[in-house]
Design an enzyme around this catalytic site. Structure first.
Site, mmCIF file in Angstrom:
data_model
loop_
_atom_site.group_PDB
_atom_site.id
_atom_site.type_symbol
_atom_site.label_atom_id
_atom_site.label_comp_id
_atom_site.label_asym_id
_atom_site.label_seq_id
_atom_site.Cartn_x
_atom_site.Cartn_y
_atom_site.Cartn_z
ATOM 1 N N PRO A 17 6.564 10.467 4.554
ATOM 2 C CA PRO A 17 5.266 10.904 5.080
ATOM 3 C C PRO A 17 5.406 11.956 6.185
ATOM 4 O O PRO A 17 4.978 11.763 7.324
ATOM 5 C CB PRO A 17 4.650 9.598 5.598
ATOM 6 C CG PRO A 17 5.831 8.791 6.037
ATOM 7 C CD PRO A 17 6.922 9.124 5.041
ATOM 8 N N CYS A 18 6.007 13.085 5.844
ATOM 9 C CA CYS A 18 6.258 14.150 6.818
ATOM 10 C C CYS A 18 4.966 14.758 7.363
ATOM 11 O O CYS A 18 4.984 15.377 8.433
ATOM 12 C CB CYS A 18 7.118 15.241 6.190
ATOM 13 S SG CYS A 18 8.736 14.649 5.696
#
Length: 103
Positions: free
Chosen positions: A58-59
């Site tokens: 989940p950058c």
């Protein structure tokens, strides 16, 4: 990926990213501090730019120290808003209630 960047360090960074709760954000600098490299926020950014080489992380939950979204990534805002992260303006998240510090 950068030539001198070890896979172990990349996975260490990405393991922190994986811990960011939905609806929260953190900063490149916070991640650098959490992995014991407090002066290497840019290194964190380089790893995240290539995160897809390592898997699905989940950058989108990582912003700069002012809450600014990554340039040239319009999907980031959509993904954050879908998780309920409030925006301060078109390019910044509101860090007041959404900043995760690793605790």
């Amino acid at each position: 990926m950068a030539r001198n960047l070890s896979n172990d360090l990349a996975y260490e960074i990405l393991s922190v990213v994986e811990e960011i709760p939905e609806g929260m954000v953190t900063t490149y600098g916070t991640i650098a501090r959490l992995i014991g490299h407090p002066r290497n926020a840019r290194l964190v950014g380089r790893v995240l730019a290539h995160a897809e080489d390592y898997g699905d992380y989940p950058c989108h939950r990582v912003v700069n120290h002012e809450g600014r979204l990554a340039p040239n990534w319009p999907e980031q805002r959509f993904l954050l808003e879908r998780e309920g992260v409030p925006m301060k303006d078109d390019t910044h998240v509101d860090l007041a209630d959404t900043l995760w510090d690793g605790r």
